[in-house]
Motif scaffolding. Structure first.
Motif, PDB file in Angstrom:
ATOM      1  N   MET A 168       0.767  -1.220   0.494  1.00 38.28           N
ATOM      2  CA  MET A 168       0.188  -0.036   0.009  1.00 38.28           C
ATOM      3  C   MET A 168       0.325   1.198   0.468  1.00 38.28           C
ATOM      4  O   MET A 168       1.494   0.973   0.483  1.00 38.28           O
ATOM      5  CB  MET A 168      -1.234   0.444   1.257  1.00 38.28           C
ATOM      6  CG  MET A 168      -0.323   0.027   2.651  1.00 38.28           C
ATOM      7  SD  MET A 168      -1.313  -0.440   4.027  1.00 38.28           S
ATOM      8  CE  MET A 168      -2.148  -2.171   3.045  1.00 38.28           C
ATOM      9  N   ILE A 169       0.135   2.099  -0.409  1.00 40.35           N
ATOM     10  CA  ILE A 169       0.935   3.381  -0.471  1.00 40.35           C
ATOM     11  C   ILE A 169       0.466   5.112   0.162  1.00 40.35           C
ATOM     12  O   ILE A 169      -1.249   4.996  -0.332  1.00 40.35           O
ATOM     13  CB  ILE A 169       1.309   3.667  -2.242  1.00 40.35           C
ATOM     14  CG1 ILE A 169       1.976   4.997  -2.511  1.00 40.35           C
ATOM     15  CG2 ILE A 169       0.295   3.923  -3.431  1.00 40.35           C
ATOM     16  CD1 ILE A 169       2.731   5.396  -4.152  1.00 40.35           C
ATOM     17  N   ASP A 170       0.842   5.987   0.318  1.00 45.01           N
ATOM     18  CA  ASP A 170       0.203   7.208   1.032  1.00 45.01           C
ATOM     19  C   ASP A 170      -0.434   6.967  -0.703  1.00 45.01           C
ATOM     20  O   ASP A 170       1.187   7.991  -1.410  1.00 45.01           O
ATOM     21  CB  ASP A 170       0.726   7.618   1.214  1.00 45.01           C
ATOM     22  CG  ASP A 170       0.691   9.248   2.328  1.00 45.01           C
ATOM     23  OD1 ASP A 170       0.112   9.136   1.621  1.00 45.01           O
ATOM     24  OD2 ASP A 170       1.283   8.896   3.402  1.00 45.01           O
ATOM     25  N   ALA A 171      -1.111   7.840  -0.806  1.00 43.68           N
ATOM     26  CA  ALA A 171      -1.860   9.544  -1.895  1.00 43.68           C
ATOM     27  C   ALA A 171      -0.944  10.381  -2.326  1.00 43.68           C
ATOM     28  O   ALA A 171      -1.018  10.507  -3.408  1.00 43.68           O
ATOM     29  CB  ALA A 171      -3.431   9.550  -1.995  1.00 43.68           C
ATOM     30  N   ARG A 172       0.005  10.786  -0.775  1.00 42.62           N
ATOM     31  CA  ARG A 172       0.737  11.812  -1.116  1.00 42.62           C
ATOM     32  C   ARG A 172       2.033  11.607  -2.141  1.00 42.62           C
ATOM     33  O   ARG A 172       2.042  12.542  -2.884  1.00 42.62           O
ATOM     34  CB  ARG A 172       1.132  12.704   0.032  1.00 42.62           C
ATOM     35  CG  ARG A 172      -0.484  12.969   0.638  1.00 42.62           C
ATOM     36  CD  ARG A 172       0.076  13.634   2.191  1.00 42.62           C
ATOM     37  NE  ARG A 172       0.607  12.180   2.576  1.00 42.62           N
ATOM     38  CZ  ARG A 172       1.271  12.628   4.424  1.00 42.62           C
ATOM     39  NH1 ARG A 172       1.047  13.308   5.076  1.00 42.62           N
ATOM     40  NH2 ARG A 172       1.304  11.509   5.215  1.00 42.62           N
ATOM     41  N   ASP A 173       2.566  10.347  -2.010  1.00 43.51           N
ATOM     42  CA  ASP A 173       3.175  10.645  -2.378  1.00 43.51           C
ATOM     43  C   ASP A 173       2.979   9.981  -4.109  1.00 43.51           C
ATOM     44  O   ASP A 173       3.706  10.275  -5.243  1.00 43.51           O
ATOM     45  CB  ASP A 173       4.061   8.976  -2.034  1.00 43.51           C
ATOM     46  CG  ASP A 173       4.595   9.079  -0.955  1.00 43.51           C
ATOM     47  OD1 ASP A 173       5.258  10.342  -1.199  1.00 43.51           O
ATOM     48  OD2 ASP A 173       4.668   8.038  -0.240  1.00 43.51           O
ATOM     49  N   ILE A 174       1.859   9.320  -4.635  1.00 44.76           N
ATOM     50  CA  ILE A 174       1.774   9.275  -5.962  1.00 44.76           C
ATOM     51  C   ILE A 174       1.128  10.820  -6.448  1.00 44.76           C
ATOM     52  O   ILE A 174       1.861  10.979  -8.083  1.00 44.76           O
ATOM     53  CB  ILE A 174       0.209   8.362  -5.568  1.00 44.76           C
ATOM     54  CG1 ILE A 174      -0.248   7.377  -4.812  1.00 44.76           C
ATOM     55  CG2 ILE A 174      -0.763   8.595  -7.162  1.00 44.76           C
ATOM     56  CD1 ILE A 174      -1.356   6.943  -4.805  1.00 44.76           C
ATOM     57  N   ALA A 175       0.785  11.564  -5.490  1.00 43.49           N
ATOM     58  CA  ALA A 175       0.904  13.121  -6.067  1.00 43.49           C
ATOM     59  C   ALA A 175       2.347  13.692  -6.275  1.00 43.49           C
ATOM     60  O   ALA A 175       2.511  14.521  -7.389  1.00 43.49           O
ATOM     61  CB  ALA A 175       0.021  14.045  -4.971  1.00 43.49           C
ATOM     62  N   PRO A 272      12.821   7.605  -0.033  1.00 39.37           N
ATOM     63  CA  PRO A 272      11.665   6.268  -0.049  1.00 39.37           C
ATOM     64  C   PRO A 272      10.593   6.749   0.196  1.00 39.37           C
ATOM     65  O   PRO A 272      10.475   8.020   0.225  1.00 39.37           O
ATOM     66  CB  PRO A 272      12.383   5.685   1.462  1.00 39.37           C
ATOM     67  CG  PRO A 272      13.729   6.422   1.787  1.00 39.37           C
ATOM     68  CD  PRO A 272      13.615   7.719   1.419  1.00 39.37           C
ATOM     69  N   PRO A 273       9.891   6.405  -0.168  1.00 35.73           N
ATOM     70  CA  PRO A 273       8.054   6.497  -0.339  1.00 35.73           C
ATOM     71  C   PRO A 273       7.168   6.652   1.500  1.00 35.73           C
ATOM     72  O   PRO A 273       8.192   6.102   2.142  1.00 35.73           O
ATOM     73  CB  PRO A 273       7.389   5.229  -1.251  1.00 35.73           C
ATOM     74  CG  PRO A 273       8.347   4.007  -0.721  1.00 35.73           C
ATOM     75  CD  PRO A 273      10.152   4.655  -0.944  1.00 35.73           C
ATOM     76  N   ARG A 274       6.497   6.702   1.599  1.00 35.56           N
ATOM     77  CA  ARG A 274       6.310   7.272   3.513  1.00 35.56           C
ATOM     78  C   ARG A 274       5.748   6.137   3.660  1.00 35.56           C
ATOM     79  O   ARG A 274       4.120   4.957   2.654  1.00 35.56           O
ATOM     80  CB  ARG A 274       5.117   7.909   3.249  1.00 35.56           C
ATOM     81  CG  ARG A 274       5.122   9.582   3.441  1.00 35.56           C
ATOM     82  CD  ARG A 274       4.163  10.320   3.314  1.00 35.56           C
ATOM     83  NE  ARG A 274       4.105  11.836   3.195  1.00 35.56           N
ATOM     84  CZ  ARG A 274       4.461  12.670   1.650  1.00 35.56           C
ATOM     85  NH1 ARG A 274       4.017  11.894   0.955  1.00 35.56           N
ATOM     86  NH2 ARG A 274       4.168  13.910   2.200  1.00 35.56           N
ATOM     87  N   GLY A 275       5.910   5.287   4.828  1.00 35.97           N
ATOM     88  CA  GLY A 275       5.309   4.302   5.764  1.00 35.97           C
ATOM     89  C   GLY A 275       3.783   4.227   6.415  1.00 35.97           C
ATOM     90  O   GLY A 275       3.986   5.673   6.811  1.00 35.97           O
ATOM     91  N   ILE A 276       3.647   2.996   6.872  1.00 39.19           N
ATOM     92  CA  ILE A 276       2.286   3.091   7.184  1.00 39.19           C
ATOM     93  C   ILE A 276       2.559   4.128   8.934  1.00 39.19           C
ATOM     94  O   ILE A 276       1.496   4.867   8.736  1.00 39.19           O
ATOM     95  CB  ILE A 276       1.643   1.657   7.647  1.00 39.19           C
ATOM     96  CG1 ILE A 276      -0.111   2.305   8.053  1.00 39.19           C
ATOM     97  CG2 ILE A 276       3.173   1.249   8.327  1.00 39.19           C
ATOM     98  CD1 ILE A 276      -1.223   2.299   7.237  1.00 39.19           C
TER      99      ILE A 276
END
Length: 292
Positions: A168-175, A272-276
């Motif tokens: 799973m991914i934080d939508a802010r990283d998608i943006a 790195p992408p954000r973690g949970i």
């Protein structure tokens, strides 16, 4: 100055995209169906235009003078038609580049109708005659906000995905990935399809544990059946088509379909992408009982 047209402008990812692009140079133009919903967009400094992807005749003025389009179509049986209307308006207006939000695993043989429908729109983008980039993000951490009320009041949340493990991914990283593509030279990401994930593949028991650590109180994940989840969602007024789609995703995830991660976010953003745990800290208030 380049003009970027943002579709789905009031949604989670598009709102975060406008935040990511704010002050970076491009002129932002936000497409909305109802001007009454645009107060927050004006505050972001966006030009607001009214149009509806369901009505092709309403779109030409919105696309006039646009160089880049962020194309997000809501899930639904007519999503390919809505994407087609936008792509046609973009081509006729002389748009140079389209950056399209697709879904994880989009393919003609995907185990869910959303993935199959998005595959049709992805193929159209690939042959649109403009520069194009496709983003295929994994399951949004922000989906957990749908469970925030239960977590706040009972310390538990119920999903019908069994022991699924999901990157799973934080939508802010998608943006922020979308912003990176839009801010780079139009040719740099042309023809690329990027699958975006978070840093780890997690079960929802692990998600519950991380939420509990951040909130300082126990949080429990309670697996439920498809029928139980359907009853809950129907009670909230969720359309049956969406519920069917979510069930298809749940079954696919429970089979292991979503158990993977990629390095794409780190490659695009240089971090790195954000973690949970990051997500939980930033949204702790949503999972906390009022008055605490």
């Amino acid at each position: 100055m380049r003009t970027v047209l943002i579709t789905g402008a009031t949604g989670t990812v598009s709102s975060a995209l406008m935040d990511a692009l704010d002050g970076t140079g491009p002129h932002l133009r936000a497409l909305v169906r109802d001007a009454a919903t645009a107060t927050g967009l004006h505050k972001r400094g966006a030009e607001v235009v009214v149009g509806d992807l369901d009505d092709a005749r309403s779109l030409p003025p919105a696309f006039e003078g646009v160089q880049d389009v962020w194309l997000l179509t809501p899930n639904g049986p007519r999503a390919p038609e809505h994407g087609m209307n936008a792509m046609w308006a973009a081509r006729r207006a002389g748009v140079e580049r389209v950056v399209r939000l697709s879904v994880v695993g989009a393919a003609h043989d995907a185990p869910n109708r959303s993935g199959r429908l998005h595959a049709l729109s992805d193929r159209e983008a690939e042959h649109c005659g403009m520069r194009w980039t496709i983003l295929r993000p994994h399951w949004f951490m922000q989906n957990l906000l749908n469970e925030a009320g239960d977590i706040a009041s009972t310390g538990a949340f119920s999903l019908n995905m069994g022991s699924a493990r999901i990157g799973m991914i934080d939508a802010r990283d998608i943006a922020e990935c979308a912003a990176r593509v839009l801010l780079d030279d139009p040719g740099r990401h042309h023809g690329e399809t990027y699958t975006l994930t978070g840093p780890r593949s997690l079960t929802f028991d692990e998600v519950a544990d991380q939420l509990g650590r951040v909130l300082g109180r126990p949080v429990t994940h309670v697996p439920v059946s498809d029928d139980a989840k359907r009853k809950t969602l129907l009670g909230y007024g969720v359309p049956a088509w969406i519920i069917d789609m979510l069930e298809e995703y749940a079954r696919a995830y429970d089979s292991g379909w979503g158990d993977f991660t990629t390095r794409t976010v780190a490659d695009l953003l240089g971090r790195p992408p954000r973690g949970i745990a990051d997500f939980a800290r930033d949204h702790a208030a949503a999972f906390t009982p009022s008055g605490d």
